[in-house]
Scaffold this motif. Structure first.
Motif, PDB file in Angstrom:
ATOM      1  N   ILE A 177       0.852  -1.194   0.000  1.00 36.08           N
ATOM      2  CA  ILE A 177       0.000   0.000   0.000  1.00 36.08           C
ATOM      3  C   ILE A 177       0.887   1.243   0.000  1.00 36.08           C
ATOM      4  N   PRO A 178       0.674   2.188  -0.923  1.00 37.38           N
ATOM      5  CA  PRO A 178       1.542   3.368  -0.990  1.00 37.38           C
ATOM      6  C   PRO A 178       1.407   4.264   0.233  1.00 37.38           C
ATOM      7  N   THR A 179       2.490   4.923   0.592  1.00 32.02           N
ATOM      8  CA  THR A 179       2.497   5.840   1.731  1.00 32.02           C
ATOM      9  C   THR A 179       1.532   7.002   1.517  1.00 32.02           C
ATOM     10  N   ALA A 180       1.205   7.292   0.246  1.00 30.87           N
ATOM     11  CA  ALA A 180       0.239   8.352  -0.037  1.00 30.87           C
ATOM     12  C   ALA A 180      -1.094   8.110   0.656  1.00 30.87           C
ATOM     13  N   SER A 181      -1.399   6.855   0.994  1.00 36.11           N
ATOM     14  CA  SER A 181      -2.665   6.539   1.650  1.00 36.11           C
ATOM     15  C   SER A 181      -2.791   7.210   3.011  1.00 36.11           C
ATOM     16  N   VAL A 182      -1.672   7.558   3.628  1.00 35.83           N
ATOM     17  CA  VAL A 182      -1.703   8.226   4.930  1.00 35.83           C
ATOM     18  C   VAL A 182      -2.449   9.560   4.835  1.00 35.83           C
ATOM     19  N   THR A 183      -2.435  10.172   3.651  1.00 34.90           N
ATOM     20  CA  THR A 183      -3.177  11.415   3.442  1.00 34.90           C
ATOM     21  C   THR A 183      -4.651  11.227   3.751  1.00 34.90           C
ATOM     22  N   VAL A 184      -5.219  10.140   3.256  1.00 33.80           N
ATOM     23  CA  VAL A 184      -6.640   9.858   3.497  1.00 33.80           C
ATOM     24  C   VAL A 184      -6.863   9.510   4.965  1.00 33.80           C
ATOM     25  N   PHE A 185      -5.928   8.771   5.578  1.00 31.55           N
ATOM     26  CA  PHE A 185      -6.049   8.481   7.007  1.00 31.55           C
ATOM     27  C   PHE A 185      -6.216   9.782   7.794  1.00 31.55           C
ATOM     28  N   CYS A 186      -5.374  10.760   7.459  1.00 36.34           N
ATOM     29  CA  CYS A 186      -5.401  12.039   8.180  1.00 36.34           C
ATOM     30  C   CYS A 186      -6.708  12.789   7.950  1.00 36.34           C
ATOM     31  N   LEU A 187      -7.123  12.889   6.690  1.00 41.49           N
ATOM     32  CA  LEU A 187      -8.331  13.645   6.375  1.00 41.49           C
ATOM     33  C   LEU A 187      -9.569  12.986   6.978  1.00 41.49           C
ATOM     34  N   ALA A 188      -9.650  11.655   6.904  1.00 41.36           N
ATOM     35  CA  ALA A 188     -10.796  10.954   7.497  1.00 41.36           C
ATOM     36  C   ALA A 188     -10.798  11.115   9.014  1.00 41.36           C
ATOM     37  N   SER A 189      -9.623  11.077   9.623  1.00 46.61           N
ATOM     38  CA  SER A 189      -9.526  11.268  11.070  1.00 46.61           C
ATOM     39  C   SER A 189      -9.946  12.681  11.459  1.00 46.61           C
ATOM     40  N   ALA A 190      -9.622  13.654  10.612  1.00 48.95           N
ATOM     41  CA  ALA A 190     -10.026  15.036  10.880  1.00 48.95           C
ATOM     42  C   ALA A 190     -11.547  15.165  10.870  1.00 48.95           C
ATOM     43  N   VAL A 191     -12.200  14.529   9.892  1.00 52.81           N
ATOM     44  CA  VAL A 191     -13.660  14.587   9.809  1.00 52.81           C
ATOM     45  C   VAL A 191     -14.301  13.917  11.018  1.00 52.81           C
ATOM     46  N   LEU A 192     -13.828  12.712  11.371  1.00 53.78           N
ATOM     47  CA  LEU A 192     -14.366  12.005  12.535  1.00 53.78           C
ATOM     48  C   LEU A 192     -14.180  12.822  13.808  1.00 53.78           C
TER      49      LEU A 192
END
Length: 294
Positions: A177-192
């Motif tokens: 899994i590319p490290t770029a996926s961490v971007t989505v982890f951060c944004l989804a965590s921000a929304v939650l």
């Protein structure tokens, strides 16, 4: 973008440890901002940094190919860990809570030893006992008595350590899994975090320039860049070596708190820090020993 070599990936991962040494002091400086609001703002900053990085490296297209289950796993790991960490430092003395949370390097070594093809040795168990005795010294204030008022904060700090160690070890299994996926982890965590904040907390912003500066620094460093470099390290580097190197984190974090005057340089604090770090180092040595030695 080519994957870094194993030694380089390990070194890149270790820069996260240096950034996390500032996590406790920056968290304290953002008071009285509540944990969920702190999570939301920091993750939004970290996610924005990730989007800029992905756009500049051509990584945006990779995000569409990442399975939703991986996004769910990463979001729970990042959101859960930092909610627990920020809450622990609000509910208990920051130096003590921070040190208990920093049992995660030890737990990474222990959990890695339980993976298929690995072996849990006596050194792992002895090291774990030494580290937890050190944590016990913190909780009892060096034998001065158990303060029940701080128990919830200490408990959250321990759960926090379990969260991050589990996230780090399981991430190893997602090496493709590319490290770029961490971007989505951060944004989804921000929304939650933002939704949970609106439902559960009163909005209290940082105080003055220093509070806002600490908040921005959190989002850019310990709750931003650190996730990306750590992902590179645990997926492509030497996770055992990275775990051993991470044992510097509790001492560095506590030293920063002492230097800025947030924590007092007590004998109990020093002994506890040395025991936690020494026990973890012993576990790391056992992990690198030959099977016949354990």
């Amino acid at each position: 973008m080519r994957d870094p070599s194993r030694p380089l990936a390990t070194a890149i991962g270790f820069t996260a440890v240096l950034l996390w040494a500032l996590l406790a002091v920056l968290t304290v400086w953002t008071q009285p901002t509540p944990p969920l609001l702190l999570n939301a703002i920091c993750f939004a900053i970290g996610g924005a940094v990730g989007l800029i990085w992905c756009a500049s490296t051509g990584g945006l297209g990779q995000l569409r190919r990442v399975p939703l289950g991986v996004y769910a796993f990463g979001t729970v790991g990042l959101f859960g860990y930092h909610f627990l960490y920020f809450s622990a430092l609000r509910m208990a003395p920051p130096a003590e809570a921070g040190l208990i949370a920093y049992l995660w390097p030890l737990l990474i070594v222990l959990f890695s030893g339980l993976l298929p093809g690995e072996q849990l040795r006596k050194g792992h168990i002895i090291g774990a006992l030494i580290s937890f005795v050190g944590a016990g010294i913190l909780v009892t204030s060096g034998g001065a008595g158990f303060d029940l008022a701080n128990l919830p904060g200490y408990g959250l700090a321990l759960i926090c350590a379990l969260f991050w160690s589990t996230y780090s070890v399981v991430s190893r299994r997602f090496g493709a899994i590319p490290t770029a996926s961490v971007t989505v982890f951060c944004l989804a965590s921000a929304v939650l975090s933002a939704l949970a904040h609106l439902a559960l907390e009163e909005t209290v912003w940082p105080v003055g320039f220093a509070g806002w500066a600490a908040l921005a620094a959190l989002g850019l460093g310990p709750v931003g860049l650190a996730f990306f470099v750590w992902d590179v390290g645990v997926k492509r580097g030497d996770i055992q070596m990275l775990g051993v190197a991470s044992y510097a984190a509790p001492l560095l974090s506590t030293l920063v708190l002492v230097v800025v005057g947030i924590a007092a340089p007590t004998g109990a604090l020093l002994v506890a820090a040395l025991m936690i770090t020494g026990g973890a180092a012993l576990a790391g040595w056992a992990s690198n020993a030959r099977p016949s030695g354990g």
